[in-house]
Design a protein around this motif. Structure first.
Motif: not given
Length: 199
Positions: A137-159
């Motif tokens: 999606r693209g990072n910005k303040p409060g969004v930090d998505a990374q290429f981490t295949l062993g554990r997800e680091q997506l743009a947004f946590p689901v609530r």
């Protein structure tokens, strides 16, 4: 997250279509340039993810009102929302024979209002038994998505408590609801009104 495959044939996750047009010369040129800088599937996938995440601004962040939906158009205009960026990363990965599918979440504002579908991707690297989700999606303040295949680091946590949903399906082609919203919107304000609220 455990993903449910819609197709048992990996060929479906390598195919080209109208939106994931990885046979287009611009997609091929971009894939070739990224591959030349890497040379193996893992490094290529990471660089392709970072390329889409970082060099193609999300149009909500940039204020660009153009609506791009084909991977080749997204690369040409350097513009797109989450669906378009997911199509582009999918095309770049499939261009190097990395099986890639499209995934979706239902997300809302901070208070859970204005729920809408969000798009991301899952890939399966050679030799792996697992699909890994990543969000270009693209990072910005409060969004930090990374290429981490062993554990997800997506743009947004689901609530879930706010009605948000992590859809488990893995799609070989863009979901018709998301594609319809993109194709039937003349500009981003209209697209915002057309965003699907369910799959």
């Amino acid at each position: 997250m455990e993903l449910i495959q819609e197709h048992t044939d990996f060929a479906a996750y390598l195919a080209a279509d109208e939106a994931v047009d990885h046979g287009h010369p611009l997609v091929q040129e971009t894939a070739d340039a990224l591959w030349a800088a890497t040379g193996d599937a893992y490094s290529y996938a990471k660089v392709a993810f970072e390329f889409v995440r970082d060099t193609i601004p999300h149009s909500a962040d940039s204020g660009d009102d153009r609506v791009s939906w084909r991977a080749s158009d997204v690369l040409g205009t350097r513009n797109g929302i989450c669906y378009a960026k997911a199509h582009t990363l999918t095309a770049l990965l499939r261009a190097r024979d990395i099986p890639t599918g499209l995934c979706y979440q239902l997300l809302g504002d901070a208070d859970g209002s204005n729920l809408a579908i969000h798009g991301l991707v899952a890939l399966r690297l050679p030799g792996s038994d697992d699909w890994s989700r990543v969000d270009p999606r693209g990072n910005k303040p409060g969004v930090d998505a990374q290429f981490t295949l062993g554990r997800e680091q997506l743009a947004f946590p689901v609530r879930p408590e706010l009605g948000e949903i992590d859809y488990p399906e893995l799609y070989a082609a863009p979901h018709p609801a998301t594609l319809k919203a993109l194709q039937e919107s003349a500009d981003r304000p209209q697209l915002w009104r057309n965003l699907p609220t369910a799959l």
